[in-house]
Design a protein around this motif. Structure first.
Motif: not given
Length: 179
Positions: A119-120, A137, A139, A141, A144-145, A173-174
């Motif tokens: 993921v990150g 992120r 990946d 994406g 940031e998440s 995440l999405d």
């Protein structure tokens, strides 16, 4: 690694005390008489600077007032305003709780899902109503998440291996996958 424990605010009174904005869960330990702290310049982040020894500390109207050895008047105290106070992370005692982590232990950990997808990297920990991990992120994406730091979403943290495992619900995440 340097860990920020406070920031010097305005002087208080005429005898050299300063108001300290606390950035630690253990202020009574970090600011105990005789404790040493490094003061970094007025820009955020620790740097080589003056070493200060706590002469006394007390709580007054919900604020921590600290007197440092050698700082005996308001003018000298005023020169510390804006300084970041830090300690070396090696000085911090073990929490004794395998499920308790300090921010500096989490920052830099590689984040992957329970399925093994990368993921990150954790770049920050935010302390609001809920502790949130800021994950940069890697990946594909967007940016940031924010991941709530709770056991159902973060079932595994392995500081020694440098890995944090998350079990994200749909949409975390999405956002397009949100129900």
């Amino acid at each position: 690694m340097r860990v920020i424990v406070g920031r010097v605010g305005r002087p208080h009174g005429i005898r050299g005390e300063v108001v300290v904005g606390v950035r630690t869960d253990e202020p009574d330990l970090r600011f105990a008489a005789g404790a040493t702290l490094d003061a970094a310049g007025q820009e955020e982040g620790p740097a080589d600077g003056e070493r200060l020894t706590v002469a006394a500390a007390r709580w007054h109207s919900g604020q921590l007032l600290v007197a440092f050895a050698g700082i005996t008047d308001r003018t000298a105290a005023g020169e510390l305003t804006g300084s970041w106070l830090s300690v070396d992370s090696s000085q911090l005692p073990d929490t004794g709780d395998p499920d308790e982590f300090r921010d500096h232990e989490l920052i830099g950990l590689s984040v992957r899902t329970t399925a093994g997808d990368q993921v990150g990297v954790v770049t920050d920990v935010l302390h609001h109503g809920q502790d949130l991990l800021v994950v940069r992120r890697s990946d594909g994406g967007d940016g940031e998440s924010l991941v709530p730091f709770v056991k159902p979403l973060v079932p595994e943290v392995d500081v020694a291996a440098g890995v944090l495992v998350i079990d994200p619900p749909p949409g975390l995440l999405d956002p397009a996958q949100a129900q």
